[in-house]
Design a protein around this motif. Sequence first.
Motif, PDB file in Angstrom:
ATOM      1  N   UNK A  18       0.707  -1.102  -0.052  1.00 38.83           N
ATOM      2  CA  UNK A  18      -0.057  -0.021  -0.110  1.00 38.83           C
ATOM      3  C   UNK A  18       0.913   1.350   0.047  1.00 38.83           C
ATOM      4  N   UNK A  19       0.583   2.201  -0.811  1.00 37.16           N
ATOM      5  CA  UNK A  19       1.463   3.617  -1.023  1.00 37.16           C
ATOM      6  C   UNK A  19       0.328   4.468  -0.317  1.00 37.16           C
ATOM      7  N   UNK A  20       0.949   5.071   0.791  1.00 37.88           N
ATOM      8  CA  UNK A  20       0.033   5.915   1.253  1.00 37.88           C
ATOM      9  C   UNK A  20       0.432   7.664   0.890  1.00 37.88           C
ATOM     10  N   UNK A  21      -0.498   8.454   0.492  1.00 35.34           N
ATOM     11  CA  UNK A  21      -0.514   9.767   0.114  1.00 35.34           C
ATOM     12  C   UNK A  21      -1.157  10.557   1.217  1.00 35.34           C
ATOM     13  N   UNK A  22      -0.335  11.407   1.750  1.00 34.89           N
ATOM     14  CA  UNK A  22      -1.163  12.547   2.653  1.00 34.89           C
ATOM     15  C   UNK A  22      -0.913  13.797   2.412  1.00 34.89           C
ATOM     16  N   UNK A  55       3.563  19.444  10.841  1.00 29.62           N
ATOM     17  CA  UNK A  55       2.832  18.490  10.073  1.00 29.62           C
ATOM     18  C   UNK A  55       2.037  17.454  10.614  1.00 29.62           C
ATOM     19  N   UNK A  56       1.342  17.877  11.900  1.00 30.22           N
ATOM     20  CA  UNK A  56       0.579  16.977  12.577  1.00 30.22           C
ATOM     21  C   UNK A  56      -0.534  16.382  11.789  1.00 30.22           C
ATOM     22  N   UNK A  57      -1.155  17.077  11.203  1.00 29.25           N
ATOM     23  CA  UNK A  57      -2.567  16.492  10.531  1.00 29.25           C
ATOM     24  C   UNK A  57      -1.881  15.591   9.248  1.00 29.25           C
ATOM     25  N   UNK A  58      -1.125  15.760   8.840  1.00 28.31           N
ATOM     26  CA  UNK A  58      -0.470  14.708   7.994  1.00 28.31           C
ATOM     27  C   UNK A  58      -0.172  13.480   8.682  1.00 28.31           C
ATOM     28  N   UNK A  59       0.363  13.358   9.911  1.00 32.02           N
ATOM     29  CA  UNK A  59       0.989  12.494  10.529  1.00 32.02           C
ATOM     30  C   UNK A  59      -0.355  11.552  10.882  1.00 32.02           C
ATOM     31  N   UNK A  60      -1.554  12.401  11.305  1.00 30.08           N
ATOM     32  CA  UNK A  60      -2.769  11.807  11.818  1.00 30.08           C
ATOM     33  C   UNK A  60      -3.346  10.966  10.515  1.00 30.08           C
ATOM     34  N   UNK A  61      -3.194  11.638   9.311  1.00 27.04           N
ATOM     35  CA  UNK A  61      -3.786  10.851   8.086  1.00 27.04           C
ATOM     36  C   UNK A  61      -2.998   9.532   7.931  1.00 27.04           C
ATOM     37  N   UNK A  62      -1.824   9.760   8.149  1.00 30.31           N
ATOM     38  CA  UNK A  62      -0.841   8.379   7.768  1.00 30.31           C
ATOM     39  C   UNK A  62      -1.109   7.142   8.850  1.00 30.31           C
ATOM     40  N   UNK A  63      -1.138   7.823   9.995  1.00 29.84           N
ATOM     41  CA  UNK A  63      -1.577   6.891  11.245  1.00 29.84           C
ATOM     42  C   UNK A  63      -2.589   6.167  10.909  1.00 29.84           C
ATOM     43  N   UNK A  64      -3.971   6.751  10.566  1.00 29.07           N
ATOM     44  CA  UNK A  64      -5.069   5.982  10.526  1.00 29.07           C
ATOM     45  C   UNK A  64      -5.121   5.435   9.518  1.00 29.07           C
ATOM     46  N   UNK A  65      -4.420   5.749   8.436  1.00 27.02           N
ATOM     47  CA  UNK A  65      -4.477   4.816   7.170  1.00 27.02           C
ATOM     48  C   UNK A  65      -3.649   3.589   7.239  1.00 27.02           C
ATOM     49  N   UNK A  66      -2.500   3.535   7.789  1.00 30.43           N
ATOM     50  CA  UNK A  66      -1.876   2.460   8.158  1.00 30.43           C
ATOM     51  C   UNK A  66      -2.328   1.441   9.162  1.00 30.43           C
ATOM     52  N   UNK A  67      -3.337   2.103  10.084  1.00 27.54           N
ATOM     53  CA  UNK A  67      -3.904   1.172  11.055  1.00 27.54           C
ATOM     54  C   UNK A  67      -4.991   0.364  10.179  1.00 27.54           C
ATOM     55  N   UNK A  68      -5.705   1.066   9.260  1.00 25.93           N
ATOM     56  CA  UNK A  68      -6.590   0.310   8.604  1.00 25.93           C
ATOM     57  C   UNK A  68      -5.781  -0.741   7.516  1.00 25.93           C
ATOM     58  N   UNK A  99      -3.174  -2.361   8.337  1.00 22.70           N
ATOM     59  CA  UNK A  99      -2.631  -3.590   9.362  1.00 22.70           C
ATOM     60  C   UNK A  99      -4.064  -4.207   9.465  1.00 22.70           C
ATOM     61  N   UNK A 100      -5.150  -3.462   9.858  1.00 24.41           N
ATOM     62  CA  UNK A 100      -6.525  -4.184  10.104  1.00 24.41           C
ATOM     63  C   UNK A 100      -6.953  -5.281   8.923  1.00 24.41           C
ATOM     64  N   UNK A 101      -6.506  -4.677   7.772  1.00 26.80           N
ATOM     65  CA  UNK A 101      -6.968  -5.467   6.603  1.00 26.80           C
ATOM     66  C   UNK A 101      -6.028  -6.343   6.114  1.00 26.80           C
ATOM     67  N   UNK A 160     -10.171   5.253   0.060  1.00 29.33           N
ATOM     68  CA  UNK A 160     -10.264   6.570   0.548  1.00 29.33           C
ATOM     69  C   UNK A 160     -10.408   6.604   1.932  1.00 29.33           C
ATOM     70  N   UNK A 161     -10.128   5.651   2.793  1.00 33.51           N
ATOM     71  CA  UNK A 161     -10.367   5.926   4.361  1.00 33.51           C
ATOM     72  C   UNK A 161     -11.179   4.828   4.785  1.00 33.51           C
ATOM     73  N   UNK A 162     -12.214   4.719   3.909  1.00 32.17           N
ATOM     74  CA  UNK A 162     -13.584   3.688   4.491  1.00 32.17           C
ATOM     75  C   UNK A 162     -13.587   2.698   2.964  1.00 32.17           C
ATOM     76  N   UNK A 163     -13.387   2.937   2.094  1.00 27.32           N
ATOM     77  CA  UNK A 163     -13.883   1.994   1.094  1.00 27.32           C
ATOM     78  C   UNK A 163     -12.510   1.886  -0.025  1.00 27.32           C
ATOM     79  N   UNK A 164     -12.243   0.557  -0.456  1.00 28.66           N
ATOM     80  CA  UNK A 164     -11.589   0.369  -1.486  1.00 28.66           C
ATOM     81  C   UNK A 164     -12.316   0.152  -2.928  1.00 28.66           C
ATOM     82  N   UNK A 165     -11.799   1.119  -3.755  1.00 32.17           N
ATOM     83  CA  UNK A 165     -12.419   1.284  -5.044  1.00 32.17           C
ATOM     84  C   UNK A 165     -11.829   0.958  -6.245  1.00 32.17           C
TER      85      UNK A 165
END
Length: 473
Positions: A1-5, A15-28, A30-32, A102-107
């Motif tokens: 998975x390539x992450x773009x924030x 860059x806290x907002x960017x870090x939050x985006x990356x953390x949330x996407x990487x958590x997803x 791992x879960x998947x 997109x954070x909730x759905x894979x398209x």
Amino acid sequence: MVTYARVSFDRSGVGKSVEQQVDALQAEAVARGWIIGPVVTDVGIGASRFSTKERPGYAQLTTVLETGDILAVWEISRATRRTDEWAALVELCRSRGVRLFTGTRLLDLDDPDDEQQANQSHVSAVYETAKTRKRVKRDVDARAAQGKVHGQLGFGYRRVFDPETGARTWELDPVAAQAIREAVDGLLGGTTSMNRIIKRWNAAGLTTSTGKPWRQVTLRQMLLRESLAGIRVLRGERMEAPAVWPAIISEAEHLQIVARYRDASDPNPRRGAEVKHLLTGIATCYRCHQTINWQHRHEAGKVPQYRCPTGHVTRQAQPVDDLTELHVRYIIEQWRIEGFLAEPEQPDAAHQHLEEAARLEKLLADADAAYTAGDLSIARLTAIEKDLAPKIEAARERAASVATNPILHALVWDSKVTWDGADVQQRREFVRACLKIEIQPTRRGLREFDRESVKFWDISRGPASIMLLRNDE
């Protein structure tokens, strides 16, 4: 998975907002059960068509994404808000079999249903950007029409808040405002120079509004600001409503500063080093019209020279300086003999000329309004414009011509300001205010210094009365 924030504006600067985006996407991820790959970011850069900055992170996606990858973004608007970029991204994902998370759905952008959903999200993001811009522009226009501040006023002012209402107002910074007043008085009176002001302010610990030391370019830009004279400007146009903040200098003084320092031929505006030679950046080459430089050859028999940057002309420096001084002294004596400044215009003369220009502009605006309302024919409006336009221009030229005289007036009449007692910077100001100088080729066959190869024009009385000066003894 390539992450773009991406985040457009990061108040924290880390860059806290960017870090939050990356953390949330990487958590997803791992879960998947996805494999976490490269992370690409852009901080403080917009992605709409209104943004002019390049996004180096986004540009990397074309090289980072590989066949079968998943591109993860917090939401589609984080990837792009530009229609052309979105179309290119969709095509890139299709060609490489990349799916979009997109954070909730894979398209799968090869699937028409997924593509339609992604396109709708993109269109919504573009619309929200345009709507926000429209709202902000409307607010900016409304504030400008009321003479209110948009953003910061900069050096010379400080922001204060009403303790009862919480309303923001602006007042003079007593130290900075006084420094500006003294600087303007000195520049217009011929008793100081830009470099002297810079040295004095930096030595005293005065910094720019961003906390940096003063340089010639920052001082010049600050002194040219309309806000110092209490003038509200929007997109280059002056607003009719008076500014809500106090003025530091008068409008007439602002006009004088603009007349003398807005010219792009100001010496070395990007360098902080003090110019040490009389005509560097002032005299021009006859052929390319660039300002000349000073150079010193250390070889035996070589003397300091003025030289065109392209090499069209070269002339010994000292004879040119001597000839320049001769013309300055001549102009001063002519003023004294003719009484040109015996009855100088009043200090507010420039302001009076500006008021006359404003009065005429009001008449022209009224005529235009009458035409729009159907009360005036196009022929009559054209005749009024033909009559008033040159008068308006003449009034502004008269105001500008008044602005060129203060330093010369000081040189002629103020016993404290003399050519002999002036330093190089003051002398340069005197020369720039009263002479246009052009270096031309030496006449063939002459071995000694050719006086006729240096042309002088007297510009001290303004652009309407420029006179070519002879180099006779």
